[in-house]
Design a protein around this motif. Structure first.
Motif, PDB file in Angstrom:
ATOM      1  N   ARG A 156       0.834  -1.214   0.000  1.00 41.00           N
ATOM      2  CA  ARG A 156       0.000   0.000   0.000  1.00 41.00           C
ATOM      3  C   ARG A 156       0.857   1.248   0.000  1.00 41.00           C
ATOM      4  O   ARG A 156       1.760   1.367   0.813  1.00 41.00           O
ATOM      5  CB  ARG A 156      -0.821   0.054   1.296  1.00 41.00           C
ATOM      6  CG  ARG A 156      -2.200  -0.422   1.202  1.00 41.00           C
ATOM      7  CD  ARG A 156      -2.958  -0.129   2.485  1.00 41.00           C
ATOM      8  NE  ARG A 156      -2.359  -0.731   3.682  1.00 41.00           N
ATOM      9  CZ  ARG A 156      -2.878  -0.659   4.894  1.00 41.00           C
ATOM     10  NH1 ARG A 156      -4.009   0.011   5.084  1.00 41.00           N
ATOM     11  NH2 ARG A 156      -2.308  -1.232   5.930  1.00 41.00           N
ATOM     12  N   GLY A 157       0.548   2.180  -0.867  1.00 37.53           N
ATOM     13  CA  GLY A 157       1.335   3.407  -0.914  1.00 37.53           C
ATOM     14  C   GLY A 157       2.534   3.291  -1.845  1.00 37.53           C
ATOM     15  O   GLY A 157       3.197   4.285  -2.139  1.00 37.53           O
ATOM     16  N   GLY A 158       2.830   2.062  -2.283  1.00 43.42           N
ATOM     17  CA  GLY A 158       3.843   1.850  -3.309  1.00 43.42           C
ATOM     18  C   GLY A 158       5.274   2.127  -2.881  1.00 43.42           C
ATOM     19  O   GLY A 158       5.579   2.314  -1.698  1.00 43.42           O
ATOM     20  N   LEU A 159       6.156   2.167  -3.883  1.00 41.56           N
ATOM     21  CA  LEU A 159       7.576   2.403  -3.637  1.00 41.56           C
ATOM     22  C   LEU A 159       7.789   3.748  -2.944  1.00 41.56           C
ATOM     23  O   LEU A 159       8.636   3.878  -2.053  1.00 41.56           O
ATOM     24  CB  LEU A 159       8.338   2.373  -4.971  1.00 41.56           C
ATOM     25  CG  LEU A 159       9.843   2.631  -4.893  1.00 41.56           C
ATOM     26  CD1 LEU A 159      10.541   1.461  -4.202  1.00 41.56           C
ATOM     27  CD2 LEU A 159      10.442   2.857  -6.285  1.00 41.56           C
ATOM     28  N   ALA A 160       7.003   4.754  -3.341  1.00 44.75           N
ATOM     29  CA  ALA A 160       7.191   6.099  -2.791  1.00 44.75           C
ATOM     30  C   ALA A 160       7.025   6.102  -1.275  1.00 44.75           C
ATOM     31  O   ALA A 160       7.832   6.688  -0.545  1.00 44.75           O
ATOM     32  CB  ALA A 160       6.196   7.069  -3.428  1.00 44.75           C
ATOM     33  N   SER A 161       5.984   5.398  -0.780  1.00 44.50           N
ATOM     34  CA  SER A 161       5.741   5.403   0.661  1.00 44.50           C
ATOM     35  C   SER A 161       6.818   4.624   1.399  1.00 44.50           C
ATOM     36  O   SER A 161       7.277   5.037   2.473  1.00 44.50           O
ATOM     37  CB  SER A 161       4.356   4.831   0.969  1.00 44.50           C
ATOM     38  OG  SER A 161       3.374   5.610   0.316  1.00 44.50           O
ATOM     39  N   ALA A 162       7.244   3.480   0.828  1.00 42.81           N
ATOM     40  CA  ALA A 162       8.298   2.685   1.465  1.00 42.81           C
ATOM     41  C   ALA A 162       9.576   3.511   1.584  1.00 42.81           C
ATOM     42  O   ALA A 162      10.209   3.544   2.652  1.00 42.81           O
ATOM     43  CB  ALA A 162       8.551   1.405   0.669  1.00 42.81           C
ATOM     44  N   LEU A 163       9.958   4.203   0.494  1.00 39.48           N
ATOM     45  CA  LEU A 163      11.194   4.995   0.521  1.00 39.48           C
ATOM     46  C   LEU A 163      11.089   6.157   1.502  1.00 39.48           C
ATOM     47  O   LEU A 163      12.045   6.471   2.217  1.00 39.48           O
ATOM     48  CB  LEU A 163      11.518   5.516  -0.887  1.00 39.48           C
ATOM     49  CG  LEU A 163      11.952   4.453  -1.906  1.00 39.48           C
ATOM     50  CD1 LEU A 163      12.143   5.092  -3.286  1.00 39.48           C
ATOM     51  CD2 LEU A 163      13.234   3.736  -1.464  1.00 39.48           C
ATOM     52  N   ASN A 164       9.918   6.791   1.546  1.00 45.33           N
ATOM     53  CA  ASN A 164       9.750   7.900   2.481  1.00 45.33           C
ATOM     54  C   ASN A 164       9.873   7.441   3.935  1.00 45.33           C
ATOM     55  O   ASN A 164      10.506   8.114   4.760  1.00 45.33           O
ATOM     56  CB  ASN A 164       8.404   8.589   2.258  1.00 45.33           C
ATOM     57  CG  ASN A 164       8.494   9.742   1.275  1.00 45.33           C
ATOM     58  OD1 ASN A 164       8.968  10.816   1.616  1.00 45.33           O
ATOM     59  ND2 ASN A 164       8.092   9.499   0.042  1.00 45.33           N
TER      60      ASN A 164
END
Lengths: 345, 345
Positions: free
Chosen positions: A232-240
């Motif tokens: 959920r939230g994709g790569l962008a959320s994981a990296l953030n």
């Protein structure tokens, strides 16, 4: 001749009596779930032993996730496969070896028992593939309209080896960011499977277990700092989340991102950003640069990591994620603020 | 001044964006759940250690339950207290010492955040009382009408001491059946709380954790064969499961059953059998007759067991449950076949 437990359940749809704690519930559990999961013992509680847990310094890993995806079945998987993979992957990205799984089902009255059988079968198959055992479970039934078909909650227990300490706050400037394959396939698949966008597509969910992949990576690149599955939230959320935990910047390269042409196209048409699309078999990890080659090679040696690539690296500075765009510019990739796609997992 | 995490969540009701995997979800989790559960660490997965797990011969106990009770709050508890007690009790009746809990929430869009805060607070309070730690969790949000307010799934991990082996199949003829208190209060409370029967009542749910009680019983009566919490399906279903597993008969005495006058009266009016009413803090255990006195005394020394009584015993013969009635007759107490009351837990 069928085994006696198989002949008991004559209904084709779930009724409230299957949730009542009596004979009908016992029949549903015995017939649909216990026959394929084969939990050890007959008590409500599983009793488990693994020698790895008694090693001095070993820690137990424990995680849980509810799954509410719609539709329940989609190209590449179903809610049950998602539930097994999701929990296995939560354990794996923390550096744990997944051992045992629990599975709790909330079932809407009227749900087809044939659907439950299919979901249980994919769960059993995926658990076997991942090397994890489904050891305990629960079923509850709610009336029509009180749930949407089926919700599945899995919890997982694993073991973290004594010398292992992966955590996002260990990431240091210079570490290389690696993903194991293409981004956004799960999100795009669910979007297309809902049908209300008149999109047809050949994309299938990337839903897969990453436990074996992570074990191989850790053997090849033991200094791996941290990993996250980009759900959920994709790569962008994981990296953030990783940038925030480590208080480092993260720079990624748009040209390096592995995206299918179809997923890119769908995102362009719908105005979605593939960096925020959910994945269910894709992880991002950070590894010191001198072990990046070894980590990539270990990934590429497995089918789950055949498309592994380096997508960027950590840098000193503010805890934010920046992307060098294909046009030579640079933009901040923020955490998702609103809701891109409900009930993706 | 509030801590930064407390000031972020300004909404009064849950929206789909709280389930999206981005900033809003993080705020909901940090503010409503993490502040009261205080899970260790910041990774998705809990990393746990307890010296009891490394003892030679110790086994890990693992259990799960989903809770779908309606109404969400009722005299004596709420869905959160039920979820903590239910999982603690599943561990306890197997002879395990409860250690860690996971909690997964499926939330309907529009649910009041104040309700979530109340549920989280009762969970934290009950966990502390039971001596168990809520270490990991998950939240999912579904649209209006796709769930009924709130569902909670808890999983529990505990440790079974090396010398402990409780199981229903150990029950032998002559063993004494003991319950720790009155029967049916939870079922009767939920029935009255739904309001559609125009019943008013002062009964409260018996919802309570039985971990400490079981530890005391096992210290006083170490030969205790098996215990079950008499939840869905009531005492009758628990006894039937035990009779079947042990292949013994079980005889109980109607006069000995601890029932409140109010619960008896409600059952008479509604044509319900109190033996099938759910309990959420009541267990039945079997103990060799020479340790029955010690088990009773250990129970009565604690508030959760103040009303403990022997209700019958195991006998040689067919695996069925019989009750000597107050009128001197005898009848078979069968497993519940249909549905007495949906969504009781």
């Amino acid at each position: 001749m069928n085994a006696p437990t198989l002949s008991r359940l004559r209904d084709t749809r779930v009724t409230l009596s299957h949730g009542g704690g009596g004979r009908a519930m016992r029949d549903l559990i015995d017939d649909v779930f216990a026959t394929v999961f084969r939990p050890p013992g007959m008590e409500d509680q599983a009793r488990l032993y693994d020698s790895a847990l008694t090693e001095p310094g070993a820690r137990l890993a424990f995680t849980t996730d509810s799954f509410v995806v719609t539709p329940l079945e989609f190209p590449g998987g179903d809610i049950g496969k998602l539930a097994v993979c999701g929990t296995v992957n939560d354990l794996a990205v923390g550096g744990a070896r997944p051992l045992w799984l629990s599975a709790a089902f909330i079932i809407e009255e009227g749900t087809e028992i044939a659907l439950l059988r299919r979901v249980a079968a994919t769960m059993a198959a995926e658990a076997q593939k991942a090397g994890i055992q489904i050891v305990t479970g629960d079923t509850k039934v709610v009336g029509r309209g009180a749930a949407d078909g089926l919700f599945v909650t899995t919890s997982g227990v694993g073991v973290i080896a004594p010398d292992r300490d992966m955590a996002a706050h260990h990431i240091r400037p210079g570490d290389v960011a690696i993903v194991n394959g293409v981004l956004g396939d799960h999100g795009a698949t669910i979007l297309a499977a809902r049908g209300d966008l008149a999109l047809s597509s050949d994309i299938a969910s990337d839903c897969q277990s990453l436990g074996h992949l992570m074990q191989d990576v850790l053997a090849a690149a033991p200094a791996t700092r941290a990993a996250r599955d980009a759900t959920r939230g994709g790569l962008a959320s994981a990296l953030n989340e990783m940038a925030e935990a480590a208080q480092v910047g993260i720079e990624i390269d748009e040209d390096a991102l592995p995206l299918r042409t179809e997923v890119k196209g769908m995102c362009e048409i719908l105005g979605l950003d593939p960096l925020y699309l959910a994945n269910e078999g894709t992880l991002v990890l950070f590894v010191p640069s001198d072990q990046a080659g070894a980590a990539l090679a270990a990934m590429r040696a497995r089918p789950e990591g055949a498309g592994a690539v380096a997508i960027g690296h950590a840098v000193a500075g503010a805890a934010q994620v920046r992307m060098r765009t294909a046009f030579g510019g640079s933009r901040i990739v923020d955490m998702l603020v609103g809701e891109q796609l409900p009930r993706i997992c």
